[in-house]
Design a protein around this motif. Structure first.
Motif, PDB file in Angstrom:
ATOM      1  N   THR A   1      91.677 206.062  55.227  1.00  0.00           N
ATOM      2  CA  THR A   1      91.690 207.533  55.168  1.00  0.00           C
ATOM      3  C   THR A   1      92.993 208.044  55.775  1.00  0.00           C
ATOM      4  OG1 THR A   1      90.676 207.725  57.347  1.00  0.00           O
ATOM      5  CG2 THR A   1      89.168 207.588  55.456  1.00  0.00           C
TER       6      THR A   1
ATOM      7  N   ASP B   1      83.197 201.465  48.315  1.00  0.00           N
ATOM      8  CA  ASP B   1      82.726 201.613  49.689  1.00  0.00           C
ATOM      9  C   ASP B   1      81.356 202.301  49.692  1.00  0.00           C
ATOM     10  OD1 ASP B   1      85.146 200.619  50.734  1.00  0.00           O
ATOM     11  OD2 ASP B   1      86.078 202.592  50.552  1.00  0.00           O
TER      12      ASP B   1
ATOM     13  N   ASP C   1      95.249 195.115  61.466  1.00  0.00           N
ATOM     14  CA  ASP C   1      93.942 194.775  60.904  1.00  0.00           C
ATOM     15  C   ASP C   1      92.842 195.727  61.376  1.00  0.00           C
ATOM     16  OD1 ASP C   1      94.832 192.696  59.390  1.00  0.00           O
ATOM     17  OD2 ASP C   1      94.142 191.103  60.752  1.00  0.00           O
TER      18      ASP C   1
ATOM     19  N   TRP D   1      88.210 187.873  65.549  1.00  0.00           N
ATOM     20  CA  TRP D   1      87.661 188.836  64.580  1.00  0.00           C
ATOM     21  C   TRP D   1      86.158 188.678  64.603  1.00  0.00           C
ATOM     22  CZ3 TRP D   1      90.252 192.881  63.116  1.00  0.00           C
ATOM     23  CH2 TRP D   1      89.707 193.725  62.153  1.00  0.00           C
TER      24      TRP D   1
ATOM     25  N   ALA E   1      82.434 195.535  55.390  1.00  0.00           N
ATOM     26  CA  ALA E   1      83.789 195.324  54.866  1.00  0.00           C
ATOM     27  C   ALA E   1      84.747 194.979  56.004  1.00  0.00           C
ATOM     28  CB  ALA E   1      84.266 196.570  54.125  1.00  0.00           C
ATOM     29  N   ASN E   2      84.637 195.699  57.100  1.00  0.00           N
ATOM     30  CA  ASN E   2      85.533 195.456  58.225  1.00  0.00           C
ATOM     31  C   ASN E   2      85.270 194.088  58.860  1.00  0.00           C
ATOM     32  OD1 ASN E   2      87.552 196.580  60.175  1.00  0.00           O
ATOM     33  ND2 ASN E   2      85.864 196.248  61.596  1.00  0.00           N
TER      34      ASN E   2
ATOM     35  N   GLY F   1      87.364 192.762  54.434  1.00  0.00           N
ATOM     36  CA  GLY F   1      87.387 193.235  53.053  1.00  0.00           C
ATOM     37  C   GLY F   1      86.851 192.256  52.032  1.00  0.00           C
TER      38      GLY F   1
ATOM     39  N   PRO G   1      86.217 210.965  53.707  1.00  0.00           N
ATOM     40  CA  PRO G   1      87.432 211.372  54.414  1.00  0.00           C
ATOM     41  C   PRO G   1      87.554 212.895  54.465  1.00  0.00           C
ATOM     42  CG  PRO G   1      87.929 209.819  52.633  1.00  0.00           C
ATOM     43  CD  PRO G   1      86.525 210.267  52.440  1.00  0.00           C
TER      44      PRO G   1
ATOM     45  N   ARG H   1      82.565 193.801  50.200  1.00  0.00           N
ATOM     46  CA  ARG H   1      82.503 195.262  50.145  1.00  0.00           C
ATOM     47  C   ARG H   1      81.131 195.657  49.615  1.00  0.00           C
ATOM     48  NH1 ARG H   1      86.688 197.632  52.126  1.00  0.00           N
ATOM     49  NH2 ARG H   1      88.699 196.585  51.991  1.00  0.00           N
TER      50      ARG H   1
ATOM     51  N   GLU I   1      97.069 207.811  60.169  1.00  0.00           N
ATOM     52  CA  GLU I   1      97.731 208.439  61.323  1.00  0.00           C
ATOM     53  C   GLU I   1      97.518 207.604  62.587  1.00  0.00           C
ATOM     54  OE1 GLU I   1      96.306 212.425  61.982  1.00  0.00           O
ATOM     55  OE2 GLU I   1      96.857 213.056  59.944  1.00  0.00           O
TER      56      GLU I   1
ATOM     57  N   GLN J   1      93.290 209.949  58.186  1.00  0.00           N
ATOM     58  CA  GLN J   1      93.135 209.912  59.641  1.00  0.00           C
ATOM     59  C   GLN J   1      93.405 208.501  60.173  1.00  0.00           C
ATOM     60  OE1 GLN J   1      90.875 211.415  57.530  1.00  0.00           O
ATOM     61  NE2 GLN J   1      91.554 213.487  58.020  1.00  0.00           N
TER      62      GLN J   1
ATOM     63  N   ARG K   1      92.777 198.271  58.596  1.00  0.00           N
ATOM     64  CA  ARG K   1      93.024 197.840  57.223  1.00  0.00           C
ATOM     65  C   ARG K   1      91.762 197.739  56.358  1.00  0.00           C
ATOM     66  NH1 ARG K   1      97.026 193.383  58.089  1.00  0.00           N
ATOM     67  NH2 ARG K   1      98.681 194.927  57.838  1.00  0.00           N
ATOM     68  N   TYR K   2      90.647 197.412  56.970  1.00  0.00           N
ATOM     69  CA  TYR K   2      89.462 197.044  56.168  1.00  0.00           C
ATOM     70  C   TYR K   2      88.272 197.991  56.314  1.00  0.00           C
ATOM     71  CZ  TYR K   2      92.219 192.774  56.368  1.00  0.00           C
ATOM     72  OH  TYR K   2      93.244 191.871  56.297  1.00  0.00           O
ATOM     73  N   VAL K   3      88.467 199.069  57.082  1.00  0.00           N
ATOM     74  CA  VAL K   3      87.333 199.974  57.320  1.00  0.00           C
ATOM     75  C   VAL K   3      86.893 200.626  56.005  1.00  0.00           C
ATOM     76  CG1 VAL K   3      86.488 201.907  58.690  1.00  0.00           C
ATOM     77  CG2 VAL K   3      88.227 200.367  59.643  1.00  0.00           C
ATOM     78  N   TYR K   4      87.891 201.001  55.199  1.00  0.00           N
ATOM     79  CA  TYR K   4      87.640 201.538  53.859  1.00  0.00           C
ATOM     80  C   TYR K   4      88.540 200.792  52.878  1.00  0.00           C
ATOM     81  CZ  TYR K   4      85.476 205.403  56.402  1.00  0.00           C
ATOM     82  OH  TYR K   4      84.683 206.145  57.238  1.00  0.00           O
ATOM     83  N   SER K   5      88.188 200.818  51.595  1.00  0.00           N
ATOM     84  CA  SER K   5      89.046 200.182  50.588  1.00  0.00           C
ATOM     85  C   SER K   5      90.454 200.747  50.677  1.00  0.00           C
ATOM     86  CB  SER K   5      88.496 200.438  49.182  1.00  0.00           C
ATOM     87  OG  SER K   5      87.222 199.860  49.056  1.00  0.00           O
ATOM     88  N   LYS K   6      90.511 202.054  50.880  1.00  0.00           N
ATOM     89  CA  LYS K   6      91.807 202.716  51.058  1.00  0.00           C
ATOM     90  C   LYS K   6      91.721 203.482  52.382  1.00  0.00           C
ATOM     91  CE  LYS K   6      94.277 206.490  48.890  1.00  0.00           C
ATOM     92  NZ  LYS K   6      93.995 207.613  47.991  1.00  0.00           N
TER      93      LYS K   6
ATOM     94  N   ARG L   1      90.054 220.109  65.071  1.00  0.00           N
ATOM     95  CA  ARG L   1      91.172 219.716  64.195  1.00  0.00           C
ATOM     96  C   ARG L   1      92.027 220.929  63.846  1.00  0.00           C
ATOM     97  NH1 ARG L   1      89.907 214.525  62.971  1.00  0.00           N
ATOM     98  NH2 ARG L   1      91.766 214.304  61.681  1.00  0.00           N
TER      99      ARG L   1
END
Lengths: 376, 347
Positions: free
Chosen positions: A355, B177, A345, A130, B113-114, B118, B262, B121, A360, A357, A348-353, B297
């Motif tokens: 997106t 974020d 992983d 990591w 964060a990445n 996490g 997003p 943040r 997917e 996308q 998992r951590y790019v955003y708090s939640k 898209r």
């Protein structure tokens, strides 16, 4: 924002570095006296403090050597060694209190472990499993910075927030000589001075930025002299003299904690090994030049001094070496264990939640892996 | 409820986009003392667009303050402050003046964060007055959204209405974020009737609810014949085009994307599948742009519902023009209507 450094700003003598780098123990282990440009002496740390730091010095040297071996065995992708700079590494960590923050670079593995972080976690980045392998909030050690000088601004921000919150926090931010050419170095020192925040900037001048020697980075009288341009004190120190480093950095930290604002310390040291294992130092410097620095080694110098002070006998030296060996052994075990990586992983951590996308894309990868595992 | 019947205060007030942003900042700073605002000229002056007007006087110079003139410094210091418990909001004075901070944004703001799984943040907001249409000289009118949306880890929004300016800025400040908050300069002085108290009530405590604006596009105008897709400064132009088309008997739907990252595929996809025709409108140069991404898209998701290729009306692939020439560059009602005419209506 109030700025109460007015009188001090005009006192140039107060801020200029001393005429020579501060040295308290010379390369033969002999005691020297040194004072700042105002004539205030730098005091020798007491023997117990030096002994405790010496143990970390030996451990740091051992970890540097061990990490180099792990690279050759293919267990680490790369290792930028601080061999020869261990006194700087240890001093940067031990002058700080628990609530303080350390901002290290990629070459500062030994500083990070000297603050308490498990070396196995520190080397996550270089092992390739990591990016940052330890929780910065556990020991108040920021992630090791790869982009040069950018972390100095983060250090200013942490100190600024601490000041606004009324917290008793000093931040020590590390960089190398090459990084002083970056714009962020300038912006960080200027912001720290203007906002009068408790940051100690600690430049390890090891003579080279990969292959480029210092004379191609700067023709300033010294890197420490740059402090004057920002309205903060600067000092040069023998970067292979653990006692001088503890004294000068300790003074800078105390001064910052007391509300004196930022401070710039330049340690004059030498990168004994190539930039990393991927570098070939013979292309840009001579063996003769390297050999000159062998006699200035920070570890043997401190051992000579402490022996002369009767701080340890052969058994104690052996015990310190054994303790360092245990750390190296644990590091080997950690690196020899099968690395655990989880493809989930990635998302998992790019955003708090994640997106929609990323959800997917995670599902797509999960499906690919599942097909591979089922042999389809 | 009071027993005495009083003359009710009007529920709505007329507010400019700029004043809605000022209200959002003030309300966020009132609600949470970890929110701090800083940048160039944002202190006593109130910012060159007056978005921080009155905040230093109201909250003190520790909460809203001027910095040295150095954008990487502003951005990097914000990273450290966010690491240490604050919620910094920084103003980049103009779109093109944010470029010195680019390394901090891409290598640290977006990745922290990445990198730390996490553990660290960065709840920070990067406010950027952006895009053209105000007669600004060079380096003051860039549509720089593509640089940010191409960087994973950043949330990027561009509101177009007064109500969204307030709501989305409050949401951005509350988000854990980092958010790039693009403020269309030419809309700063646009006015709407809004019920500010109702907007404020959404932030009276508790977690942001499911009807958050960040992450959701909205249908700005209903229509059945074709869908115009826009965000930020292009939304009012798209609505004007739809109004003009209505006079000619063509019913155009307008979607306000407002949250680029997003991205709300669901709303866009459902809309275009119903109308079967779409035009994407954006001020930024079209090549490798947000408009290109939206077209891709839509084609991927709506192919079998489309009666015509999805078209784009964007800025030309040129550096932003001088003030006397910018009207040729910017998407106009006529250019949008021309694109709509080209959606193969005769087939």
């Amino acid at each position: 924002m109030s700025n109460d450094i007015g009188e001090k700003t005009r006192a140039e003598a107060f801020m200029l570095p001393a005429e020579h780098p501060i040295q308290l123990i010379d390369e033969n282990g002999a005691v020297q006296s040194a004072a700042n440009s105002s004539g205030e002496p730098y005091t020798m740390p007491d023997d117990q403090e030096l002994l405790a730091a010496y143990e970390k010095l030996v451990a740091g040297r051992r970890v540097n050597d061990q990490a180099g071996a792990l690279v050759r065995q293919g267990k680490l992708a790369v290792y930028p060694s601080s061999h020869g700079q261990e006194a700087c590494q240890v001093a940067a960590a031990v002058v700080l209190s628990k609530q303080d923050w350390l901002f290290p670079t990629y070459r500062d593995t030994v500083a990070v472990m000297s603050r308490g972080v498990n070396p196995v976690e520190v080397l996550t980045l270089l092992r390739g499993t990591w990016h940052a392998g330890y929780n910065p909030y556990e020991f108040n050690v920021a992630t090791q910075a790869t982009p040069l000088a950018t972390q100095l601004l983060h250090a200013v921000g942490v100190a600024h927030a601490a000041k606004l919150k009324g917290e008793d926090t000093v931040v020590l931010a590390m960089c190398g000589d090459g990084a002083t050419s970056e714009g962020d170095f300038h912006e960080a020192l200027n912001f720290a001075a203007v906002f009068h925040v408790p940051v100690v900037f600690f430049v390890q001048n090891n003579e080279y930025a990969i292959s480029v020697p210092l004379k191609n980075q700067s023709v300033a009288p010294s890197l420490a002299h740059k402090a004057v341009g920002y309205g903060m004190p600067g000092e040069r120190v023998d970067g292979n003299d653990l006692a001088a480093l503890l004294s000068v950095l300790g003074h800078a930290v105390d001064r910052a904690r007391a509300g004196g604002g930022p401070f710039l310390v330049e340690a004059h040291t030498y990168r004994m090994q190539a930039h990393t294992n991927a570098d070939d130092a013979t292309r840009y410097r001579t063996d003769e030049e390297v050999q000159k620095w062998v006699s200035r080694d920070p570890v043997s110098r401190m051992q000579t001094y402490l022996s002369a002070r009767n701080m340890f006998d052969d058994d104690a030296v052996a015990a310190i070496a054994a303790s360092a060996e245990d750390i190296a052994s644990a590091l080997r075990d950690g690196m020899n264990s099968e690395p655990e990586v989880d493809p989930e992983d990635l998302f998992r951590y790019v955003y708090s939640k994640p997106t929609p996308q990323l959800q997917e894309q995670a599902a797509m990868l999960r499906e690919e892996i599942s097909r591979e595992n089922s042999g389809a | 409820m009071t027993a005495v019947t009083e003359t009710a205060a009007p529920a709505t007030t007329t507010l400019t986009f700029a004043k809605a942003l000022t209200a959002a900042l003030g309300d966020a700073m009132e609600a949470d003392k970890s929110v701090v605002m800083f940048g160039e000229d944002v202190g006593p002056l109130g910012g060159v667009f007056r978005i921080t007007d009155g905040l230093t006087k109201r909250f003190g110079e520790e909460r809203c303050f001027d910095t040295p003139l150095a954008e990487a410094g502003i951005m990097g210091m914000a990273v450290g402050m966010a690491m240490n418990g604050m919620r910094p909001v920084v103003e980049m004075q103009f779109d093109a003046f944010a470029y010195p901070a680019f390394e901090q944004v891409v290598s640290h703001v977006a990745k922290m964060a990445n990198r730390t799984k996490g553990q660290v943040r960065l709840p920070m907001v990067i406010r950027i007055p952006y895009a053209g249409g105000i007669g600004g000289v060079e380096h003051h009118c860039d549509s720089s959204e593509s640089y940010y949306v191409h960087t994973p880890g950043l949330t990027v929004v561009a509101p177009s209405t007064v109500a969204d300016a307030y709501t989305m800025l409050r949401e951005a400040i509350e988000l854990n974020d980092p958010v790039v908050f693009l403020e269309p300069k030419k809309l700063y002085w646009s006015k709407e009737q809004v019920d500010l108290e109702a907007l404020r009530a959404k932030f009276d405590g508790g977690e942001p609810d499911d009807d958050a604006s960040i992450g959701r596009a909205v249908i700005a105008r209903e229509g059945t014949d074709a869908t115009l897709i826009a965000y930020g400064p292009s939304v009012p132009t798209a609505i004007a085009a739809a109004e003009a088309a209505a006079e000619e008997g063509r019913s155009l739907q307008v979607i306000d994307i407002r949250s680029i990252v997003p991205f709300d595929d669901e709303t866009v996809t459902n809309a275009v599948r119903k109308t079967g025709r779409a035009v994407v409108i954006a001020e930024a140069s079209g090549f490798a742009s947000v408009a290109s991404e939206i077209v891709a898209r839509v084609q991927e998701r709506c192919f079998h519902s489309l009666a015509a290729p999805v078209l784009r009306v964007t800025g030309f692939d040129i550096p932003y023009p001088a003030p006397k020439l910018e009207h040729w560059h910017l998407p106009s009602v006529d250019r949008i209507l021309d694109a709509v005419d080209d959606l193969q209506w005769e087939d």
